[in-house]
Enzyme design. Structure first.
Site, PDB file in Angstrom:
ATOM      1  N   GLU A 115     -41.309 -29.962  -4.324  1.00 31.35           N
ATOM      2  CA  GLU A 115     -39.987 -29.685  -3.734  1.00 31.35           C
ATOM      3  C   GLU A 115     -40.175 -29.338  -2.266  1.00 31.35           C
ATOM      4  O   GLU A 115     -41.136 -28.652  -1.901  1.00 31.35           O
ATOM      5  CB  GLU A 115     -39.288 -28.472  -4.385  1.00 31.35           C
ATOM      6  CG  GLU A 115     -38.807 -28.706  -5.790  1.00 31.35           C
ATOM      7  CD  GLU A 115     -38.141 -27.474  -6.404  1.00 31.35           C
ATOM      8  OE1 GLU A 115     -37.588 -26.635  -5.653  1.00 31.35           O
ATOM      9  OE2 GLU A 115     -38.189 -27.358  -7.634  1.00 31.35           O
ATOM     10  N   ARG A 158     -38.628 -36.535  -9.976  1.00 33.31           N
ATOM     11  CA  ARG A 158     -39.025 -35.344 -10.740  1.00 33.31           C
ATOM     12  C   ARG A 158     -37.770 -34.708 -11.327  1.00 33.31           C
ATOM     13  O   ARG A 158     -36.863 -34.342 -10.576  1.00 33.31           O
ATOM     14  CB  ARG A 158     -39.756 -34.355  -9.828  1.00 33.31           C
ATOM     15  CG  ARG A 158     -40.036 -33.035 -10.492  1.00 33.31           C
ATOM     16  CD  ARG A 158     -40.860 -32.086  -9.626  1.00 33.31           C
ATOM     17  NE  ARG A 158     -41.016 -30.834 -10.334  1.00 33.31           N
ATOM     18  CZ  ARG A 158     -40.476 -29.656  -9.953  1.00 33.31           C
ATOM     19  NH1 ARG A 158     -39.790 -29.567  -8.822  1.00 33.31           N
ATOM     20  NH2 ARG A 158     -40.629 -28.588 -10.681  1.00 33.31           N
ATOM     21  N   ASN A 190     -44.106 -26.245  -4.221  1.00 28.78           N
ATOM     22  CA  ASN A 190     -42.750 -26.252  -3.656  1.00 28.78           C
ATOM     23  C   ASN A 190     -42.782 -25.470  -2.362  1.00 28.78           C
ATOM     24  O   ASN A 190     -43.155 -24.292  -2.365  1.00 28.78           O
ATOM     25  CB  ASN A 190     -41.750 -25.595  -4.608  1.00 28.78           C
ATOM     26  CG  ASN A 190     -41.577 -26.376  -5.902  1.00 28.78           C
ATOM     27  OD1 ASN A 190     -42.076 -27.487  -6.038  1.00 28.78           O
ATOM     28  ND2 ASN A 190     -40.862 -25.808  -6.852  1.00 28.78           N
ATOM     29  N   HIS A 215     -37.719 -25.443 -16.357  1.00 27.80           N
ATOM     30  CA  HIS A 215     -37.169 -25.093 -15.046  1.00 27.80           C
ATOM     31  C   HIS A 215     -36.070 -24.056 -15.286  1.00 27.80           C
ATOM     32  O   HIS A 215     -34.883 -24.318 -15.038  1.00 27.80           O
ATOM     33  CB  HIS A 215     -36.663 -26.349 -14.333  1.00 27.80           C
ATOM     34  CG  HIS A 215     -36.475 -26.181 -12.845  1.00 27.80           C
ATOM     35  ND1 HIS A 215     -37.008 -27.054 -11.923  1.00 27.80           N
ATOM     36  CD2 HIS A 215     -35.803 -25.264 -12.126  1.00 27.80           C
ATOM     37  CE1 HIS A 215     -36.671 -26.673 -10.690  1.00 27.80           C
ATOM     38  NE2 HIS A 215     -35.927 -25.585 -10.790  1.00 27.80           N
ATOM     39  N   GLU A 261     -42.112 -22.816 -10.886  1.00 24.73           N
ATOM     40  CA  GLU A 261     -42.001 -21.555 -10.157  1.00 24.73           C
ATOM     41  C   GLU A 261     -41.943 -20.319 -11.052  1.00 24.73           C
ATOM     42  O   GLU A 261     -40.929 -19.588 -11.056  1.00 24.73           O
ATOM     43  CB  GLU A 261     -40.766 -21.586  -9.249  1.00 24.73           C
ATOM     44  CG  GLU A 261     -40.794 -22.694  -8.225  1.00 24.73           C
ATOM     45  CD  GLU A 261     -39.664 -22.591  -7.206  1.00 24.73           C
ATOM     46  OE1 GLU A 261     -38.780 -21.751  -7.365  1.00 24.73           O
ATOM     47  OE2 GLU A 261     -39.691 -23.361  -6.224  1.00 24.73           O
ATOM     48  N   TYR A 304     -40.655 -24.216   1.079  1.00 23.53           N
ATOM     49  CA  TYR A 304     -39.382 -24.085   1.783  1.00 23.53           C
ATOM     50  C   TYR A 304     -39.499 -23.351   3.118  1.00 23.53           C
ATOM     51  O   TYR A 304     -38.889 -23.745   4.092  1.00 23.53           O
ATOM     52  CB  TYR A 304     -38.356 -23.348   0.905  1.00 23.53           C
ATOM     53  CG  TYR A 304     -37.872 -24.216  -0.237  1.00 23.53           C
ATOM     54  CD1 TYR A 304     -36.839 -25.121  -0.046  1.00 23.53           C
ATOM     55  CD2 TYR A 304     -38.482 -24.163  -1.482  1.00 23.53           C
ATOM     56  CE1 TYR A 304     -36.408 -25.947  -1.068  1.00 23.53           C
ATOM     57  CE2 TYR A 304     -38.059 -24.987  -2.518  1.00 23.53           C
ATOM     58  CZ  TYR A 304     -37.023 -25.884  -2.302  1.00 23.53           C
ATOM     59  OH  TYR A 304     -36.612 -26.702  -3.303  1.00 23.53           O
TER      60      TYR A 304
HETATM   61  C1  BGC Z   1     -36.100 -24.139  -7.222  1.00 17.19           C
HETATM   62  C2  BGC Z   1     -34.821 -24.942  -7.244  1.00 17.19           C
HETATM   63  C3  BGC Z   1     -33.866 -24.417  -6.199  1.00 17.19           C
HETATM   64  C4  BGC Z   1     -34.519 -24.564  -4.841  1.00 17.19           C
HETATM   65  C5  BGC Z   1     -33.668 -24.107  -3.686  1.00 17.19           C
HETATM   66  C6  BGC Z   1     -36.566 -23.755  -5.856  1.00 17.19           C
HETATM   67  O1  BGC Z   1     -36.907 -22.406  -5.847  1.00 17.19           O
HETATM   68  O2  BGC Z   1     -37.101 -24.747  -7.980  1.00 17.19           O
HETATM   69  O3  BGC Z   1     -34.306 -24.903  -8.535  1.00 17.19           O
HETATM   70  O4  BGC Z   1     -32.636 -25.057  -6.234  1.00 17.19           O
HETATM   71  O5  BGC Z   1     -35.689 -23.830  -4.803  1.00 17.19           O
HETATM   72  O6  BGC Z   1     -33.414 -22.754  -3.760  1.00 17.19           O
END
Ligand code: BGC
Length: 458
Positions: free
Chosen positions: A353, A79, A293, A123, A168, A295
């Protein structure tokens, strides 16, 4: 747990993700226009260490080597994002064919190596020429975006069969228009909902255009983060609902249900406005997938002083946190995917992501970069993803963030998210243990997730 329990569905798409400004470097080469990030990084004090994307990973010149790297790791997919201002230096109007050619060559090389490309159209690197006309605050941006998207659809559709409109949009408005930590660096309560709405209209217009000129699949990429109330009080519960609506519902509800979450008016108060119904008809287009995405999560409490959502994050003392201060919480993936199933009728999802910045030791004399925390992160999140599939989610693929250490926006090069280490002096790439591990996961289609991961890093 056996290998059969952790094996992923046949045809599951495994890959890594990057974005243009974060890796390419040479941002003004070959006739490209400047983006708002180019401007942002030139203002002293806005990025850690004054870092810029001038060189980044030099992918603009080393793309062939990077594709070979992915192929060597056995990746099935990649991607990447397209820099709007490379293709249309003024953001609209005349096309810079050298910009288009860069992505065209990249895609050819990926296909030649058997790697499926997924292209993200936006992006965060908006052309400055459009920012000068108001950027995301100008309603005309919906058709500027669709016109740009059409140039890329016509150039690449067929070779690229997976498209994402925006990456995002929540971060664009929250970081770029509300709190100012990201380009274009505004801090304005009244602008944020307008920018959000125009991002959504651009998304809708882009999908609509795709249906007239494209033949494959298109979706929207959002970052979602489950919000859990810190305590049982009604105030904490309401705070969690506000935080959830603001981050998770603000974009998916309009795109998939044709309306904003009701909490938005409470959050923005005076700055909130009602939009014409016709806008929602544009925004709500049939999508082929959602890009998610993931995290971290947040545990939230009521905090009247926290502008404007009035929620505070409660740090979990016993948890592992990444170098960006994010709690490692794989179950959040399971919970959020359950929410997507229930609220939006189980659409196909790609994890577009997922990854973590950790402190990485330097490359050792044996050539290895030992990053056991990242290996753990991958292992635990992939097991969570597998559990979500068991629970009924329609997950089509997973992209680790990121292929390479890269320019982490306002944090510059201080945080490393790569599976592959980049030496910023020599630009040499060295796969970390996490890359070697992920490569084994991909080769076994998830079967090795049933075993403790560190055996593979010894
Ligand atoms: C984004 C990336 C960023 C990653 C880590 C995401 O919010 O799409 O561009 O590097 O998180 O922060």
């Amino acid at each position: 747990m056996t290998a059969a329990d952790t094996r992923f569905p046949d045809g599951f798409l495994w890959g890594t993700a990057t974005s243009a400004y974060q890796i390419e470097g040479s941002p003004l080469a070959d006739g490209a226009g400047a983006s708002i990030w180019e401007r942002f990084v030139r203002t002293p004090g806005l990025t850690v260490g004054g870092d810029t994307g001038e060189v980044a990973c030099d992918h603009y010149r080393r793309w062939r080597e990077d594709v070979a790297l992915m192929a060597g790791l056995g990746m099935k997919a990649y991607r990447f994002s397209i820099a709007w201002a490379r293709v249309l230096p003024e953001g609209r109007g005349s096309v810079n064919t050298r910009g288009v050619d860069f992505y065209s060559r990249l895609v050819d090389e990926l296909l030649a190596r058997g790697i499926t490309p997924m292209a993200t159209l936006f992006h965060w690197d908006l052309p400055v020429a459009l920012d000068d006309r108001g950027g995301w605050l100008n309603p005309d941006i919906a058709h500027w975006f669709a016109d740009y998207a059409e140039v890329m659809f016509r150039a690449l559709d067929g070779r690229v069969r997976l498209w994402a409109t925006l990456n995002e949009p929540w971060v664009v408005t929250d970081g770029g228009y509300l709190h100012g930590a990201l380009a274009p660096g505004h801090r304005n309560l009244y602008e944020a909902p307008i920018a959000a709405h125009n991002l959504l209209r651009a998304h809708g217009a882009g999908v609509q255009r795709y249906r007239s000129v494209g033949r494959h699949r298109i979706g929207l990429v959002v970052n979602l983060e489950p919000k859990y109330p810190a305590g049982g009080s009604a105030a904490d519960q309401a705070a969690a609902r506000r935080a959830h609506a603001y981050m998770n519902g603000q974009f998916l509800d309009p795109a998939l249900l044709g309306r904003y979450p009701e909490e938005m008016a409470d959050i923005f108060g005076d700055a909130w406005r009602e939009w014409p119904q016709a806008d929602f008809e544009l925004i709500r287009q049939k999508l082929d997938f959602i890009g998610f995405n993931y995290y971290t999560r947040s545990v939230t409490r009521d905090d009247p002083a926290a502008w404007p959502v009035r929620t505070g994050r409660v740090r979990q003392k016993l948890a592992t946190h990444t170098e960006t201060g994010w709690e490692v919480f794989p179950d959040g993936l399971v919970h959020t995917l359950a929410w997507i199933r229930e609220r939006y009728g189980n659409p196909p999802v790609y994890i577009t992501e997922n990854g973590a910045a950790f402190y990485d030791p330097p490359v050792a004399t044996d050539g290895r970069v030992r990053d056991p925390l990242r290996v753990d992160y991958l292992h635990s999140h992939l097991l969570a993803l597998r559990a979500a599939i068991d629970a009924g989610s329609d997950i089509r693929g997973y992209f680790a963030w990121s292929l390479l250490d890269n320019f982490e926006w306002s944090l510059g090069y201080a945080k490393r998210f790569g599976l592959v280490h980049v030496n910023y002096d020599t630009l040499e790439r060295t796969p970390k243990d996490s890359a070697r591990y992920f490569s084994r996961v991909v080769a076994s289609n998830g079967a090795i997730l049933s075993q403790p991961p560190h055996a593979f890093c010894a």
